[in-house]
Design a protein around this motif. Structure first.
Motif, short mmCIF file in Angstrom:
data_model
loop_
_atom_site.label_atom_id
_atom_site.label_comp_id
_atom_site.label_asym_id
_atom_site.label_seq_id
_atom_site.Cartn_x
_atom_site.Cartn_y
_atom_site.Cartn_z
N GLN A 125 0.84 -1.18 0.00
CA GLN A 125 0.00 0.00 0.00
C GLN A 125 0.89 1.25 0.00
N ILE A 126 0.54 2.19 -0.85
CA ILE A 126 1.34 3.40 -0.94
C ILE A 126 0.89 4.37 0.14
N ILE A 127 1.78 4.66 1.06
CA ILE A 127 1.48 5.58 2.16
C ILE A 127 2.55 6.65 2.20
N TRP A 128 2.12 7.89 2.19
CA TRP A 128 3.08 8.98 2.30
C TRP A 128 3.70 9.02 3.69
N ASN A 129 5.01 9.23 3.75
CA ASN A 129 5.61 9.52 5.04
C ASN A 129 5.38 11.00 5.35
N LEU A 130 5.77 11.42 6.55
CA LEU A 130 5.47 12.78 6.99
C LEU A 130 6.13 13.82 6.09
N SER A 131 7.35 13.55 5.66
CA SER A 131 8.05 14.49 4.79
C SER A 131 7.32 14.66 3.46
N GLU A 132 6.84 13.56 2.88
CA GLU A 132 6.11 13.62 1.62
C GLU A 132 4.80 14.38 1.78
N PHE A 133 4.11 14.13 2.90
CA PHE A 133 2.86 14.86 3.13
C PHE A 133 3.12 16.35 3.32
N ASN A 134 4.19 16.70 4.04
CA ASN A 134 4.50 18.12 4.24
C ASN A 134 4.82 18.81 2.92
N ASN A 135 5.49 18.10 2.02
CA ASN A 135 5.77 18.67 0.69
C ASN A 135 4.47 18.94 -0.06
N PHE A 136 3.51 18.01 0.08
CA PHE A 136 2.22 18.19 -0.59
C PHE A 136 1.44 19.34 0.03
N ILE A 137 1.33 19.34 1.37
CA ILE A 137 0.47 20.33 2.02
C ILE A 137 1.02 21.74 1.88
N SER A 138 2.32 21.87 1.66
CA SER A 138 2.92 23.20 1.49
C SER A 138 2.45 23.86 0.19
N CYS A 139 1.90 23.05 -0.73
CA CYS A 139 1.41 23.58 -2.01
C CYS A 139 -0.08 23.90 -1.98
N VAL A 140 -0.73 23.61 -0.86
CA VAL A 140 -2.16 23.86 -0.73
C VAL A 140 -2.38 25.25 -0.13
N ASP A 141 -2.94 26.14 -0.90
CA ASP A 141 -3.10 27.53 -0.45
C ASP A 141 -4.43 27.77 0.27
N ASP A 142 -5.48 27.07 -0.17
CA ASP A 142 -6.80 27.29 0.42
C ASP A 142 -6.86 26.72 1.83
N GLU A 143 -7.24 27.55 2.80
CA GLU A 143 -7.20 27.15 4.20
C GLU A 143 -8.10 25.96 4.50
N ILE A 144 -9.32 25.95 3.98
CA ILE A 144 -10.24 24.86 4.28
C ILE A 144 -9.74 23.54 3.72
N TYR A 145 -9.16 23.57 2.51
CA TYR A 145 -8.62 22.33 1.95
C TYR A 145 -7.39 21.87 2.73
N ARG A 146 -6.59 22.82 3.19
CA ARG A 146 -5.42 22.44 3.97
C ARG A 146 -5.84 21.73 5.26
N ILE A 147 -6.89 22.23 5.90
CA ILE A 147 -7.40 21.60 7.11
C ILE A 147 -7.99 20.22 6.80
N LEU A 148 -8.76 20.13 5.71
CA LEU A 148 -9.36 18.85 5.34
C LEU A 148 -8.30 17.79 5.05
N PHE A 149 -7.25 18.17 4.32
CA PHE A 149 -6.18 17.21 4.01
C PHE A 149 -5.44 16.79 5.28
N ASN A 150 -5.27 17.72 6.19
CA ASN A 150 -4.60 17.39 7.46
C ASN A 150 -5.43 16.40 8.28
N ILE A 151 -6.75 16.61 8.29
CA ILE A 151 -7.62 15.69 9.02
C ILE A 151 -7.58 14.30 8.37
N LEU A 152 -7.64 14.27 7.04
CA LEU A 152 -7.59 13.00 6.33
C LEU A 152 -6.30 12.25 6.63
N TYR A 153 -5.18 12.97 6.60
CA TYR A 153 -3.88 12.32 6.77
C TYR A 153 -3.64 11.88 8.21
#
Length: 221
Positions: A122-150
């Motif tokens: 199963q492909i699972i992002w490590n914390l560093s990979e997730f941080n790289n992704f979330i740093s590109c998310v500008d919209d606050e609500i989506y950033r919160i949603l992705f953080n909750i999901l992860y």
């Protein structure tokens, strides 16, 4: 009685015990894959041998999906289980009078095993990979949603049905008690989770709690 008639009775009986989304799936599988082959048959004509032949034809690719590809083994198993369930329902309700051999024959129809299958990681992002992704998310609500999901491991339907009532910023918890899904003819609905295990309380870390608090304050002011 024809299988089509039995299916209508079956749907009526499960209406109060199954979620609308589950019933929609059952209708789709029956109407798309079973009705043409068995719908007009009398129940007595649908023997376990014919069901096995149907299973084999699905496996051999006689029936294809919309992309003209063979159905996956897991989906074939789902279709055959539905057909078996309908025949067992017919026996239980005395809509058909099968002998012992025919009734036992249904039990010989087992799930197909994928002999060529292999265990994939199963492909699972490590914390560093997730941080790289979330740093590109500008919209606050989506950033919160992705953080909750992860960080909380919610399913898509669970996060779509999330309410502020589910979030306790004092106890640092999120309570899961519903799920959103689409129902044919009704659009998106919020319903209870399918299983008892889906009801759960998840603890959130301090950083996520601060993000939720800041967003809550900004929405209320």
């Amino acid at each position: 009685m024809r299988l089509n008639d039995l299916f209508e009775k079956y749907l009526y009986d499960i209406d109060l015990t199954h979620q609308d989304t589950t019933i929609d799936s059952i209708k789709y599988r029956y109407n798309s894959h079973i009705k043409d082959s068995f719908g007009e048959m009398e129940l007595e004509q649908i023997t376990y041998i014919k069901i096995k032949k149907f299973q084999k034809m699905l496996l051999d690719g006689k029936y294809k999906n919309n992309d003209n590809k063979k159905y996956s083994i897991s989906y074939i198993n789902i279709l055959v289980k539905l057909l078996k369930r309908l025949m067992k329902y017919a026996i239980l309700m005395n809509y058909v009078n099968f002998n012992i051999e025919e009734s036992r024959g249904l039990e010989t129809i087992r799930d197909i095993v994928n002999k060529d299958n292999f265990i994939s990681k199963q492909i699972i992002w490590n914390l560093s990979e997730f941080n790289n992704f979330i740093s590109c998310v500008d919209d606050e609500i989506y950033r919160i949603l992705f953080n909750i999901l992860y960080f909380c491991g919610l399913r898509k339907g669970e996060i779509l049905s999330l309410r502020w009532d589910n979030i306790d910023l004092i106890e640092s918890t999120i309570t899961i008690d519903s799920s959103a899904s689409k129902v044919v003819g009704r659009g998106q609905i919020v319903k209870a989770p399918k299983t008892k295990n889906s009801y759960r309380t998840i603890y959130i870390h301090e950083t996520l709690k601060k993000e939720l608090l800041n967003y809550y304050i900004s929405e209320k002011t």
